[in-house]
Design an enzyme around this catalytic site. Structure first.
Site, mmCIF file in Angstrom:
data_model
loop_
_atom_site.group_PDB
_atom_site.id
_atom_site.type_symbol
_atom_site.label_atom_id
_atom_site.label_comp_id
_atom_site.label_asym_id
_atom_site.label_seq_id
_atom_site.Cartn_x
_atom_site.Cartn_y
_atom_site.Cartn_z
ATOM 1 N N VAL A 1 81.195 -15.308 -15.270
ATOM 2 C CA VAL A 1 79.935 -14.684 -14.856
ATOM 3 C C VAL A 1 79.221 -14.091 -16.076
ATOM 4 O O VAL A 1 77.995 -14.179 -16.189
ATOM 5 C CB VAL A 1 80.165 -13.594 -13.778
ATOM 6 N N CYS A 2 79.972 -13.523 -16.998
ATOM 7 C CA CYS A 2 79.394 -12.825 -18.154
ATOM 8 C C CYS A 2 78.397 -13.666 -18.950
ATOM 9 O O CYS A 2 77.306 -13.174 -19.255
ATOM 10 C CB CYS A 2 80.498 -12.302 -19.071
ATOM 11 N N PRO A 3 78.709 -14.928 -19.285
ATOM 12 C CA PRO A 3 77.734 -15.674 -20.084
ATOM 13 C C PRO A 3 76.428 -15.935 -19.333
ATOM 14 O O PRO A 3 75.377 -16.039 -19.961
ATOM 15 C CB PRO A 3 78.449 -16.975 -20.436
#
Length: 181
Positions: free
Chosen positions: A50-52
């Site tokens: 999810v972070c990128p």
């Protein structure tokens, strides 16, 4: 019990960073952002899923933030070396590619703790996003479960509402009138 942050001076920080092009290291301090708005966000870990999507979406919107006299700074509890490797990894290999803002390393976890978003038992941060005004007052915070990404559009909307200088109704959009007190 958690302490309120909104409406108070933002907790100070002095963090090691890697530049968005992944070439240089440096430092970022809260005082470096005096006179500008700051979107300061935490994400859990480098090389995740999810972070990128969040980091690259914020980077893609950077010119919109800049047009609002706002800087962006991302942070996690990973090291600057991990950040650098992630920036220098191609997007098709779960990398970030070049960013328009730096990533900071809160390796001691003290800043995540000061901002109330550290998951102590895991040693990682929740998805916390903070808008800090040019005088250093924390004006907005949103904290998400790590499974759910945030919205760039909502961050921009709230930033513009805060910058409008007035009372803003639910679903206020740029160009809408402020409420009378």
């Amino acid at each position: 019990m958690a302490e309120r942050l909104v409406g108070r001076p933002a907790p100070d920080f002095d963090l090691e960073i890697v530049t968005g092009d992944g070439k240089d290291f440096g430092r970022a301090k809260l005082t470096d952002y005096r006179g500008k708005w700051l979107v300061f966000f935490f994400y859990p870990l480098d090389f995740t899923f999810v972070c990128p999507t969040e980091i690259t979406a914020l980077s893609d919107a950077y010119e919109q933030f800049k047009a609002l006299d706002t800087e962006v700074l991302g942070a996690s509890t990973d090291s600057v070396h991990s950040h650098k490797a992630w920036i220098n990894t191609p997007k098709d290999s779960n990398g970030l590619g070049q960013l328009n803002f730096p990533l900071a390393a809160d390796i001691t976890k003290s800043v995540a703790r000061d901002y109330g978003i550290l998951i102590e038992e895991e040693g990682i941060a929740l998805r916390g996003l903070f808008i800090i005004d040019p005088e250093g007052e924390l004006k907005y915070q949103v904290v998400n479960h790590n499974d759910v990404g945030r919205s760039v559009e909502e961050t921009l909307r709230v930033l513009q509402a805060l910058q409008s200088g007035g009372l803003c109704a639910m679903n206020w959009r740029p160009g809408d009138k402020n409420l009378n007190a």
